[in-house]
Design a protein around this motif. Structure first.
Motif, mmCIF file in Angstrom:
data_model
loop_
_atom_site.group_PDB
_atom_site.id
_atom_site.type_symbol
_atom_site.label_atom_id
_atom_site.label_comp_id
_atom_site.label_asym_id
_atom_site.label_seq_id
_atom_site.Cartn_x
_atom_site.Cartn_y
_atom_site.Cartn_z
ATOM 1 N N VAL A 199 45.748 44.582 54.366
ATOM 2 C CA VAL A 199 44.600 43.963 54.888
ATOM 3 C C VAL A 199 43.246 43.921 54.235
ATOM 4 O O VAL A 199 42.816 42.868 53.772
ATOM 5 N N THR A 200 42.888 45.164 53.632
ATOM 6 C CA THR A 200 41.779 45.386 52.752
ATOM 7 C C THR A 200 41.983 44.588 51.575
ATOM 8 O O THR A 200 41.096 43.907 51.073
ATOM 9 N N MET A 201 42.985 44.541 50.713
ATOM 10 C CA MET A 201 43.512 43.701 49.690
ATOM 11 C C MET A 201 43.584 42.228 49.895
ATOM 12 O O MET A 201 43.028 41.553 49.119
ATOM 13 N N ALA A 202 43.886 41.849 51.113
ATOM 14 C CA ALA A 202 43.770 40.492 51.395
ATOM 15 C C ALA A 202 42.437 39.806 51.478
ATOM 16 O O ALA A 202 42.100 38.675 51.390
ATOM 17 N N GLN A 203 41.487 40.727 51.647
ATOM 18 C CA GLN A 203 40.114 40.164 52.157
ATOM 19 C C GLN A 203 39.642 39.741 50.570
ATOM 20 O O GLN A 203 38.741 38.831 50.538
ATOM 21 N N THR A 204 39.967 40.320 49.232
ATOM 22 C CA THR A 204 39.488 39.795 48.168
ATOM 23 C C THR A 204 40.564 39.342 47.162
ATOM 24 O O THR A 204 40.046 38.685 46.066
ATOM 25 N N ALA A 205 41.887 39.469 47.736
ATOM 26 C CA ALA A 205 42.888 39.100 46.844
ATOM 27 C C ALA A 205 44.242 38.577 47.555
ATOM 28 O O ALA A 205 45.043 39.176 47.392
ATOM 29 N N ALA A 206 43.934 37.611 48.590
ATOM 30 C CA ALA A 206 44.793 37.353 49.382
ATOM 31 C C ALA A 206 46.110 36.717 48.605
ATOM 32 O O ALA A 206 46.983 36.630 49.009
ATOM 33 N N TRP A 207 45.725 35.998 47.230
ATOM 34 C CA TRP A 207 46.635 35.330 46.545
ATOM 35 C C TRP A 207 48.079 36.246 45.907
ATOM 36 O O TRP A 207 48.848 35.656 45.633
ATOM 37 N N THR A 208 47.517 37.606 46.251
ATOM 38 C CA THR A 208 48.674 38.466 45.725
ATOM 39 C C THR A 208 49.838 38.350 46.942
ATOM 40 O O THR A 208 51.005 38.696 46.385
#
Length: 383
Positions: A199-208
């Motif tokens: 979820v934390t990663m999705a906030q800045t890099a949802a494209w991954t």
């Protein structure tokens, strides 16, 4: 309306002399009005400006995507549905700018999808409006987004978190849950990331999360080669970095750092674990930063390796200007010459200015202007 009236007046006058009784009938006038209005072609650009509230430039761009529209009937119906969830005129304009083809969608399909968001997902009308404004209009136009919201809202923890992510990247709603999203989440979890990490990663890099799963496997393998533990906070940043940068460039930067800093690859990997964003910096900039920190500031290599975030800071906007101020104050005897450089450059700008510039304004007039000038590249960074 004025143009229409001007076109009708000559026709009315021409018929008044010989057909006075017939032309004066309400039915005749109504048919005449309708036939004249029908002769006026429907202008998509004019409609986008007059009805949707777009600027001329916006309408020109948007009209290319909806040039096949021949009447306002369907767009009117779609706009009425969007207004029904509380979108203002400015909101409607924003939605149309983002997704002009929504005006071409079947109104009954849009009505069913909005009803599904309300009845199945439980969204209020303001929330539905927020979803459309945050980029959801593109998805609502193309498919029933309800099943995807039913997955994402519990996974992310709240509808508000979903909106936050959608405002920067709506691809997570456009990607298939079964073929893309769920397999990718499983891959991340296999590497050691928790749901909270994802979820934390999705906030800045949802494209991954929207990569082809086979491609993501390759990215994760490259990240693991850097020996960054999957359960560490740095791993998600390493993944974002290696996903953007060619493998050859990363190898070249690792080699440059190892040779320039005179450290082993194991020591370098340990440093990268602390600041993986360093790998996103070009070789030229890395070389310039290392040279400045070693020759101008006088830092030891071990000092830099223990604090690799120094290499991620801007040379022109952070490292050079703050070194200028610290050195000027030290020369005047206003601060210790052995002041820790790392502590100075890691401060927020307002804290640094208050502590090292404003505090010494009387003792060293003009320091604030000099600091601003160095940051702007207008003064050489020399005391």
């Amino acid at each position: 309306m004025l143009r229409l009236r001007n076109r009708l007046l000559p026709l009315l006058r021409a018929t008044s002399s010989s057909h006075a009784s017939a032309s004066s009938s309400p039915l005749h006038l109504r048919l005449l009005l309708l036939s004249t209005a029908a002769a006026t072609p429907f202008s998509v650009e004019d409609y986008l400006v007059a009805t949707c509230g777009l600027t001329g430039a916006q309408a020109l761009k948007a009209s290319k995507k909806v040039s096949h529209l021949r009447s306002p009937s369907n767009p009117d119906a779609v706009l009425a549905l969007l207004s029904g969830v509380g979108l203002s005129g400015a909101d409607l304009a924003a939605v149309v700018v983002a997704e002009p083809q929504l005006l071409c969608a079947r109104a009954d399909n849009i009505a069913r999808r909005i009803a599904s968001l309300r009845d199945r997902v439980g969204l209020s009308e303001p929330q539905i409006g927020g979803l459309l404004l945050a980029g959801g209009a593109t998805v609502v136009h193309r498919c029933d987004v309800t099943p995807r919201l039913e997955f994402w809202i519990p996974f992310l923890g709240s509808f508000e978190m979903l909106l936050k992510i959608l405002k920067s990247n709506n691809s997570i709603l456009r990607s298939s849950l079964e073929r893309v999203i769920k397999p990718n989440i499983a891959l991340f979890q296999k590497c050691g990331l928790s749901v909270c990490d994802i979820v934390t990663m999705a906030q800045t890099a949802a494209w991954t999360l929207t990569f082809n799963p086979e491609r993501l496997k390759v990215v994760l393998e490259r990240a693991e080669k850097l020996c960054v533990p999957g359960h560490s906070s740095a791993f998600k940043y390493v993944v974002c970095t290696v996903a953007r940068i060619d493998e050859g460039k990363i190898a070249a930067r690792m080699e440059l750092l190892s040779s320039t800093l005179g450290c082993s690859m194991d020591e370098l990997r340990s440093a990268i674990c602390k600041s993986p964003q360093v790998l996103g910096i070009s070789e030229m900039k890395l070389r310039a930063k290392i040279e400045f920190l070693v020759t101008k500031v006088g830092l030891e290599i071990d000092y830099i390796l223990r604090r690799p975030v120094l290499l991620a800071l801007s040379l022109e906007k952070r490292l050079v200007p703050r070194h200028y101020v610290v050195e000027a104050l030290a020369v005047k005897g206003l601060i210790r010459k052995d002041l820790d450089f790392f502590s100075c450059v890691c401060m927020r700008d307002e804290v640094f200015v208050a502590k090292y510039i404003d505090h010494h304004e009387n003792a060293l007039p003009g320091l604030a202007d000099a600091y601003a000038a160095v940051r702007a590249g207008k003064l050489p960074a020399q005391v």
